[in-house]
Design a protein around this motif. Structure first.
Motif, PDB file in Angstrom:
ATOM      1  N   ASP A  65       0.654  -0.855   0.044  1.00 44.76           N
ATOM      2  CA  ASP A  65       0.198   0.148   0.294  1.00 44.76           C
ATOM      3  C   ASP A  65       0.611   1.530   0.012  1.00 44.76           C
ATOM      4  O   ASP A  65       0.264   2.225  -0.148  1.00 44.76           O
ATOM      5  CB  ASP A  65      -0.952  -0.029   1.186  1.00 44.76           C
ATOM      6  N   LEU A  66       2.137   1.727   0.576  1.00 48.78           N
ATOM      7  CA  LEU A  66       3.020   2.241   0.893  1.00 48.78           C
ATOM      8  C   LEU A  66       3.938   2.582  -0.546  1.00 48.78           C
ATOM      9  O   LEU A  66       3.829   3.967  -1.057  1.00 48.78           O
ATOM     10  CB  LEU A  66       3.857   2.128   1.969  1.00 48.78           C
ATOM     11  N   TYR A  67       4.010   1.648  -1.252  1.00 56.18           N
ATOM     12  CA  TYR A  67       4.541   1.733  -2.221  1.00 56.18           C
ATOM     13  C   TYR A  67       3.462   2.145  -3.560  1.00 56.18           C
ATOM     14  O   TYR A  67       4.443   2.813  -4.722  1.00 56.18           O
ATOM     15  CB  TYR A  67       4.465  -0.178  -3.054  1.00 56.18           C
ATOM     16  N   GLN A  68       1.877   1.950  -4.221  1.00 55.89           N
ATOM     17  CA  GLN A  68       1.899   2.415  -5.066  1.00 55.89           C
ATOM     18  C   GLN A  68       0.255   2.556  -4.279  1.00 55.89           C
ATOM     19  O   GLN A  68      -0.126   3.688  -5.584  1.00 55.89           O
ATOM     20  CB  GLN A  68       0.326   0.298  -5.416  1.00 55.89           C
ATOM     21  N   GLY A  69       0.011   3.574  -2.985  1.00 57.01           N
ATOM     22  CA  GLY A  69      -0.568   4.362  -3.191  1.00 57.01           C
ATOM     23  C   GLY A  69      -2.166   3.542  -2.508  1.00 57.01           C
ATOM     24  O   GLY A  69      -2.425   2.303  -3.567  1.00 57.01           O
ATOM     25  N   VAL A  70      -2.407   4.090  -1.733  1.00 58.77           N
ATOM     26  CA  VAL A  70      -4.261   3.407  -1.728  1.00 58.77           C
ATOM     27  C   VAL A  70      -4.869   4.529  -0.585  1.00 58.77           C
ATOM     28  O   VAL A  70      -4.164   5.600   0.276  1.00 58.77           O
ATOM     29  CB  VAL A  70      -4.159   2.501  -0.561  1.00 58.77           C
ATOM     30  N   THR A  71      -6.036   4.665  -0.752  1.00 62.34           N
ATOM     31  CA  THR A  71      -7.707   5.710  -0.379  1.00 62.34           C
ATOM     32  C   THR A  71      -8.113   4.789   0.707  1.00 62.34           C
ATOM     33  O   THR A  71      -9.046   3.424  -0.083  1.00 62.34           O
ATOM     34  CB  THR A  71      -8.283   6.400  -1.158  1.00 62.34           C
ATOM     35  N   LYS A  72      -7.953   4.679   2.266  1.00 67.65           N
ATOM     36  CA  LYS A  72      -8.925   4.365   2.717  1.00 67.65           C
ATOM     37  C   LYS A  72     -10.211   4.902   3.792  1.00 67.65           C
ATOM     38  O   LYS A  72      -9.564   6.123   3.883  1.00 67.65           O
ATOM     39  CB  LYS A  72      -8.255   3.796   3.812  1.00 67.65           C
ATOM     40  N   LYS A  73     -11.233   4.490   4.134  1.00 69.21           N
ATOM     41  CA  LYS A  73     -12.038   5.241   4.651  1.00 69.21           C
ATOM     42  C   LYS A  73     -11.792   4.768   6.593  1.00 69.21           C
ATOM     43  O   LYS A  73     -11.545   3.859   6.576  1.00 69.21           O
ATOM     44  CB  LYS A  73     -13.358   5.247   4.722  1.00 69.21           C
ATOM     45  N   TYR A  74     -11.450   6.068   7.477  1.00 72.60           N
ATOM     46  CA  TYR A  74     -12.254   5.354   9.068  1.00 72.60           C
ATOM     47  C   TYR A  74     -13.364   5.866   9.198  1.00 72.60           C
ATOM     48  O   TYR A  74     -13.668   7.076   9.256  1.00 72.60           O
ATOM     49  CB  TYR A  74     -10.558   5.776   9.811  1.00 72.60           C
ATOM     50  N   LYS A  75     -13.647   5.380   9.941  1.00 74.29           N
ATOM     51  CA  LYS A  75     -14.442   6.251  11.069  1.00 74.29           C
ATOM     52  C   LYS A  75     -13.713   6.636  12.403  1.00 74.29           C
ATOM     53  O   LYS A  75     -12.890   5.534  13.389  1.00 74.29           O
ATOM     54  CB  LYS A  75     -15.266   5.000  11.080  1.00 74.29           C
ATOM     55  N   ILE A  76     -14.307   7.364  12.617  1.00 76.96           N
ATOM     56  CA  ILE A  76     -13.643   7.965  13.757  1.00 76.96           C
ATOM     57  C   ILE A  76     -15.252   8.817  14.776  1.00 76.96           C
ATOM     58  O   ILE A  76     -15.965   9.025  14.114  1.00 76.96           O
ATOM     59  CB  ILE A  76     -13.110   9.383  13.839  1.00 76.96           C
TER      60      ILE A  76
END
Length: 138
Positions: free
Chosen positions: A25-36
């Protein structure tokens, strides 16, 4: 108080969250959603934030979401800080900008040469041909 001084609202300390990502993920990039969940004037409010990891980011990279933290009565909303962490990888370890791959070899291979394949983070396999004598720490 002094007549020309305005009272400024204080801001609570930032909420810090460490979130682990794979080397892929750090190499390719990624988008993630987090609930706060933030507390605003005593009531809890769930929210979703989007973390857009750019290719090449490292452990320790910080993303700050201003005003997304808790907001006690009479204060400004605090910030939420996400700190990028790195999950252990089965094959590689990161040293600065380098990926290190350890390969155990037999004495005969060290003396006579050999070839092996290294899996890459983008699902390829690199063939490595070693023709010279290999010494410890090669």
């Amino acid at each position: 108080g002094h007549p020309n001084m305005r009272r400024t609202k204080s801001k609570p300390r930032a909420t810090v969250n460490h979130i682990p990502f794979s080397l892929e993920d750090l190499y390719q990039g990624v988008t993630k959603k987090y609930k706060i969940t933030r507390t605003v004037n005593g009531s809890e409010r769930p929210e979703t934030v989007t973390i857009d990891v750019k290719p090449g980011w490292k452990k320790g990279t910080k993303l700050t979401f201003e005003g997304k933290g808790d907001q006690p009565p009479g204060q400004l909303a605090g910030d939420v800080v996400f700190v990028i962490d790195e999950k252990p990888h089965p094959h590689f370890r990161r040293e600065g900008n380098d990926l290190v791959y350890d390969q155990d070899i037999l004495l005969a291979q060290a003396l006579c040469g050999f070839a092996f394949k290294i899996p890459t983070l983008d699902k390829r396999a690199l063939r490595i041909d070693i023709s010279e004598v290999v010494t410890p720490g090669y």
